[in-house]
Design an enzyme around this catalytic site. Sequence first.
Site, PDB file in Angstrom:
ATOM      1  CD  GLU A 230      -2.566   1.068   2.430  1.00 30.63           C
ATOM      2  OE1 GLU A 230      -3.106   2.173   2.842  1.00 30.63           O
ATOM      3  OE2 GLU A 230      -2.773   0.126   3.113  1.00 30.63           O
ATOM      4  CG  ASP A 231       1.576   2.941   3.214  1.00 28.43           C
ATOM      5  OD1 ASP A 231       0.656   3.462   2.677  1.00 28.43           O
ATOM      6  OD2 ASP A 231       1.467   2.717   4.606  1.00 28.43           O
TER       7      ASP A 231
END
Length: 689
Positions: free
Chosen positions: A62-63
């Site tokens: 996600e990051d």
Amino acid sequence: MEPACIERVAQAYAFSAEAHEGQMRVSGEPYITHPVAVAEILAGLRLDEKTIIAALLHDVIEDTPTARDQIAAEYGDEVAHLVDGVSKLDQIRFKSKAEQQAANFRKMMMAMVEDVRVILIKLADRLHNMRTLGVMRPDKRRRIARETLEIYTPIANRLGLNSLRHELEALGFQAMYPLRHRVLEAAVRKARGNRREVTQKIEDAFNARLQEEGIQAEVEAREKRLYSIYRKMAQKCLPFEEVFDVFAVRIVVDTVDTAYRLLGVAHNLYKPLPGRFKDYIAIPKANGYQSLHTVLFGPHGIPLEVQIRTREMHQFAESGIAAHWLYKASGDQGSTTQARAREWLRELLDIQRQAGNPQEFLESVKTDLFPDEVYVFTPMGEIMELPRRATAVDFAYAVHTGVGNACVACKIDRQFAPLSTVLRNGQTVEIITAPGATPNPNWLSFVVTAKARTHIRAFLKGMHDEEAVQLGRRLLDKALHQFGTELGLVSPERLQACVAEYHHGHADELMRDIGLGNRMAALVAHWLTAGHGEHGGEHGAGHVAPLVLSGAEGMVVSFAKCCHPLPGDEVVGFASTGRGIVVHRRHCNNIAELATQPDKWLPVEWATEVTGEYQAEIGINAKNLRGGLARMASAIAELGADIDDVRFDDRDHNVTIITFLVRVRDRVHLAHVMRRLKREPGILKVWRS
């Protein structure tokens, strides 16, 4: 954990630290501290190596630029699936924040169905975020806290993860209602001096009696948690001074026999409160929780909640599905807790298949997460567990979807009862079905289980679509008559070309669009007949044959609430996008507002024979006489009309304006009712609103 497993976890830490290099949390700490904290929480629950690795990597997709395939190559598909299940759907654009959150939730829940460890990682992730929530803006703190209390704590409870649930509730309460938390904490602290003496006295009394009986047990007396006290105050509208049962005793024993024996000892030591005993050992909760619960009159008459359970039950009560984690490849079905959790997950799959969109799925699951249960019996003596305020229809769907769809009546304790009856503990419920019976839209107003609500909605949606298709065919056929042809005479090639022109894949989709008012039948008829000789010039699109209303049109024809048209009234139809045809009286005041869309109007007329009942409003100007309202209601009922609503306006000492919403067959029936009302004493004027 074996040395080789520890080495793989260490490698995962190094991988995650490198991926998150340079990233910082809002608090100013390096980002890697968050996945490490999540892994520590899960290690405390004694979860397996792959879950710990997935926890360390849960924000990598996600990051960071790291792709799922890279994780799969390094750590295997199983870890990649766990990480992907927790990751959000940031790559997809949504119409609203609510829709995005609902879609994220649905993805996470579906991943959880395949592997429940996904939600364990997510709960640990949420717990660490709640522990560090103080650095966020107040509005963001409240939003995250509300989401935690509404979704994540019920999930933790449903999976039996009480240790996580209690901390999530405490942190969520503090962040959501900081002032209430401070006030309640101060009130408890002020009263605590005396309460410490009470808890010690309770422990000493139980230990002394257990020693006399020769029973080995661990006794722990404690105050109830702040959130539990607050919830009781809110639900029962009580001030803090009137919440007396803030003490609880947990007694852990070796065997089930000892637990039941200890129940008798506890009832002998302090008198039990009638109706407050629950045997969750014989009938476990939905999440597999087992314990004996009883409420006693403790010292000084203070209500005292007592929980008695075995060591194994206590371990499950604290850790739930995470207790004694059994990897699914072993083939062992695990504990009662795990079996019940799997059953709930299977139900989630069914809800997912029927739900129309992510927000509907989220709504359905939220209604199914709350823990209060009622236990009823089938005619064969089988126990069925349902949520509080469940009805006979909920019971029918719990037995089987086919039973729910076909139910027409029920018996409760061998007596006929309405399907909307709220069930109580210990009742025996029998469902009566009939071939060809279908769900009633009114059921949605009282069912409480997600399974019932989802299947009723799915059936009604299918029925609505079918009715829309039928209505669309009728409207198009009538429009084609104005061009000297009919639908049956249109060539399949021409019809298919029209379907393609309007960007549909099938003729039924075009008919459904017409029936729902998304497309005008006259314009489609004009396209179908274009170039077909003299008829196209002789008749315009505005000369559409009227739609005949017989009362059997279904949900795609509705009657406007502003003017309440009745059989016998002059009426017009308005094609409302998504709602089908809305019928208004020709002189309705709202027609002027809709006049800017002349292409949406179509002629309608009543059939010679009309079935059903229709709503109408009657206004009455009446003197304030004792018993006047009862006489009016009796007069309306006397002529076979039903009252749906009553409103009172402009009340003064002498005269009141009363508006009745009644159900009648037609204008003539309404006229008879109004004439009958005029004969009542005290009525000055009667009119149709």
